[in-house]
Scaffold this motif. Structure first.
Motif, PDB file in Angstrom:
ATOM      1  N   GLY A 265       0.789  -1.226   0.000  1.00  0.00           N
ATOM      2  CA  GLY A 265       0.000   0.000   0.000  1.00  0.00           C
ATOM      3  C   GLY A 265       0.818   1.272   0.000  1.00  0.00           C
ATOM      4  O   GLY A 265       0.285   2.361   0.189  1.00  0.00           O
ATOM      5  N   LYS A 266       2.108   1.155  -0.246  1.00  0.00           N
ATOM      6  CA  LYS A 266       2.983   2.330  -0.336  1.00  0.00           C
ATOM      7  C   LYS A 266       3.567   2.391  -1.745  1.00  0.00           C
ATOM      8  O   LYS A 266       3.633   1.393  -2.443  1.00  0.00           O
ATOM      9  CB  LYS A 266       4.100   2.264   0.704  1.00  0.00           C
ATOM     10  CG  LYS A 266       3.591   2.358   2.136  1.00  0.00           C
ATOM     11  CD  LYS A 266       4.661   2.894   3.039  1.00  0.00           C
ATOM     12  CE  LYS A 266       4.164   3.046   4.455  1.00  0.00           C
ATOM     13  NZ  LYS A 266       3.460   4.281   4.688  1.00  0.00           N
ATOM     14  N   THR A 267       3.966   3.590  -2.134  1.00  0.00           N
ATOM     15  CA  THR A 267       4.578   3.780  -3.450  1.00  0.00           C
ATOM     16  C   THR A 267       5.785   4.696  -3.312  1.00  0.00           C
ATOM     17  O   THR A 267       5.903   5.449  -2.330  1.00  0.00           O
ATOM     18  CB  THR A 267       3.561   4.349  -4.462  1.00  0.00           C
ATOM     19  OG1 THR A 267       4.127   4.287  -5.779  1.00  0.00           O
ATOM     20  CG2 THR A 267       3.171   5.786  -4.136  1.00  0.00           C
ATOM     21  N   SER A 268       6.675   4.618  -4.274  1.00  0.00           N
ATOM     22  CA  SER A 268       7.872   5.455  -4.264  1.00  0.00           C
ATOM     23  C   SER A 268       7.619   6.768  -4.978  1.00  0.00           C
ATOM     24  O   SER A 268       6.955   6.788  -6.022  1.00  0.00           O
ATOM     25  CB  SER A 268       9.030   4.734  -4.963  1.00  0.00           C
ATOM     26  OG  SER A 268       9.402   3.595  -4.249  1.00  0.00           O
ATOM     27  N   LEU A 269       8.163   7.826  -4.415  1.00  0.00           N
ATOM     28  CA  LEU A 269       8.129   9.133  -5.066  1.00  0.00           C
ATOM     29  C   LEU A 269       9.362   9.274  -5.952  1.00  0.00           C
ATOM     30  O   LEU A 269      10.307   8.479  -5.869  1.00  0.00           O
ATOM     31  CB  LEU A 269       8.109  10.251  -4.018  1.00  0.00           C
ATOM     32  CG  LEU A 269       6.892  10.278  -3.097  1.00  0.00           C
ATOM     33  CD1 LEU A 269       7.052  11.367  -2.049  1.00  0.00           C
ATOM     34  CD2 LEU A 269       5.618  10.477  -3.901  1.00  0.00           C
TER      35      LEU A 269
ATOM     36  N   ASP B 275      -2.697   6.208  -1.105  1.00  0.00           N
ATOM     37  CA  ASP B 275      -3.860   7.088  -1.084  1.00  0.00           C
ATOM     38  C   ASP B 275      -3.537   8.485  -0.528  1.00  0.00           C
ATOM     39  O   ASP B 275      -4.442   9.242  -0.193  1.00  0.00           O
ATOM     40  CB  ASP B 275      -5.017   6.455  -0.308  1.00  0.00           C
ATOM     41  CG  ASP B 275      -4.714   6.248   1.167  1.00  0.00           C
ATOM     42  OD1 ASP B 275      -3.539   6.409   1.585  1.00  0.00           O
ATOM     43  OD2 ASP B 275      -5.656   5.918   1.913  1.00  0.00           O
ATOM     44  N   SER B 276      -2.256   8.827  -0.466  1.00  0.00           N
ATOM     45  CA  SER B 276      -1.880  10.162   0.014  1.00  0.00           C
ATOM     46  C   SER B 276      -2.359  11.213  -0.984  1.00  0.00           C
ATOM     47  O   SER B 276      -2.555  10.934  -2.168  1.00  0.00           O
ATOM     48  CB  SER B 276      -0.361  10.268   0.193  1.00  0.00           C
ATOM     49  OG  SER B 276       0.280  10.418  -1.064  1.00  0.00           O
TER      50      SER B 276
ATOM     51  N   ALA C 292      -2.908  13.679  -6.350  1.00  0.00           N
ATOM     52  CA  ALA C 292      -2.663  14.819  -7.236  1.00  0.00           C
ATOM     53  C   ALA C 292      -1.968  14.373  -8.522  1.00  0.00           C
ATOM     54  O   ALA C 292      -2.458  14.639  -9.620  1.00  0.00           O
ATOM     55  CB  ALA C 292      -1.837  15.887  -6.508  1.00  0.00           C
ATOM     56  N   TYR C 293      -0.849  13.683  -8.403  1.00  0.00           N
ATOM     57  CA  TYR C 293      -0.163  13.317  -9.646  1.00  0.00           C
ATOM     58  C   TYR C 293      -0.862  12.170 -10.366  1.00  0.00           C
ATOM     59  O   TYR C 293      -0.769  12.057 -11.583  1.00  0.00           O
ATOM     60  CB  TYR C 293       1.346  13.087  -9.460  1.00  0.00           C
ATOM     61  CG  TYR C 293       1.822  11.873  -8.719  1.00  0.00           C
ATOM     62  CD1 TYR C 293       1.735  10.596  -9.271  1.00  0.00           C
ATOM     63  CD2 TYR C 293       2.451  12.003  -7.486  1.00  0.00           C
ATOM     64  CE1 TYR C 293       2.218   9.494  -8.600  1.00  0.00           C
ATOM     65  CE2 TYR C 293       2.947  10.894  -6.815  1.00  0.00           C
ATOM     66  CZ  TYR C 293       2.830   9.643  -7.373  1.00  0.00           C
ATOM     67  OH  TYR C 293       3.314   8.544  -6.719  1.00  0.00           O
TER      68      TYR C 293
END
Length: 171
Positions: free
Chosen positions: A11-15, A24-25, A30-31
């Motif tokens: 449930g996490k992704t890399s920026l 879901d941040s 936004a992106y």
């Protein structure tokens, strides 16, 4: 090359800058909405004349910069600048000069091209709302916010050119 990494399975992704956030941040929202907008613009461009398609293709490329800038906590190297906003404003003026003066709200989508452009416009407005929400948490480049605002105006201006009939809404 595999396209799955399994790193997002929790449930996490890399920026872009290597940081990790929840999928879901508001930043990902936004992106992610910019990515969705890019796909809708690509779809709409399939129904446009070549000169209009070229403008939208340039915007699609610029949206990768928008997404990159939103996907990092550090300033992205290809950040949105005043000249990008000017490009949109010049094109808005150009398209609005090609159609009759606005008298009231119009019913969107009297042709397939116009419908597709209006969908892209409404997704652009949603992206703008997501970016404004993110800006309340972390400072976003003000030119990026202006760019997305003007982009929805440009999508509207182009859509008017492709409406088969301008149906005005009276209140």
């Amino acid at each position: 090359m595999k396209i799955y990494t399994k790193t997002g399975d929790s449930g996490k992704t890399s920026l872009y800058d290597g940081g990790r956030v929840d999928k879901d941040s508001i930043r990902v929202e936004a992106y992610g909405t910019i990515d969705e907008l890019n796909a809708f613009i690509g779809d709409a461009s399939n129904y446009l004349k070549i000169e209009d398609k070229k403008i939208l293709r340039n915007i699609q490329k610029k949206l990768f910069d928008v997404g990159g800038e939103l996907a990092t906590k550090e300033k992205f190297k290809n950040f949105i600048k005043e000249e990008d906003i000017k490009f949109l404003e010049d094109n808005i003026d150009n398209y609005m000069n090609k159609t009759e003066e606005m008298k009231a709200f119009t019913l969107p989508g009297t042709s397939k091209a116009a419908s597709k452009l209006h969908i892209a416009r409404s997704v652009c407005r949603r992206a703008e709302r997501r970016i404004i929400s993110l800006n309340k948490i972390e400072k976003i480049n003000p030119d990026l916010i202006k760019y997305i605002n003007r982009l929805s105006d440009l999508l509207y201006a182009i859509s008017r050119l492709y409406e088969e009939e301008l149906i005005y809404i009276e209140f």
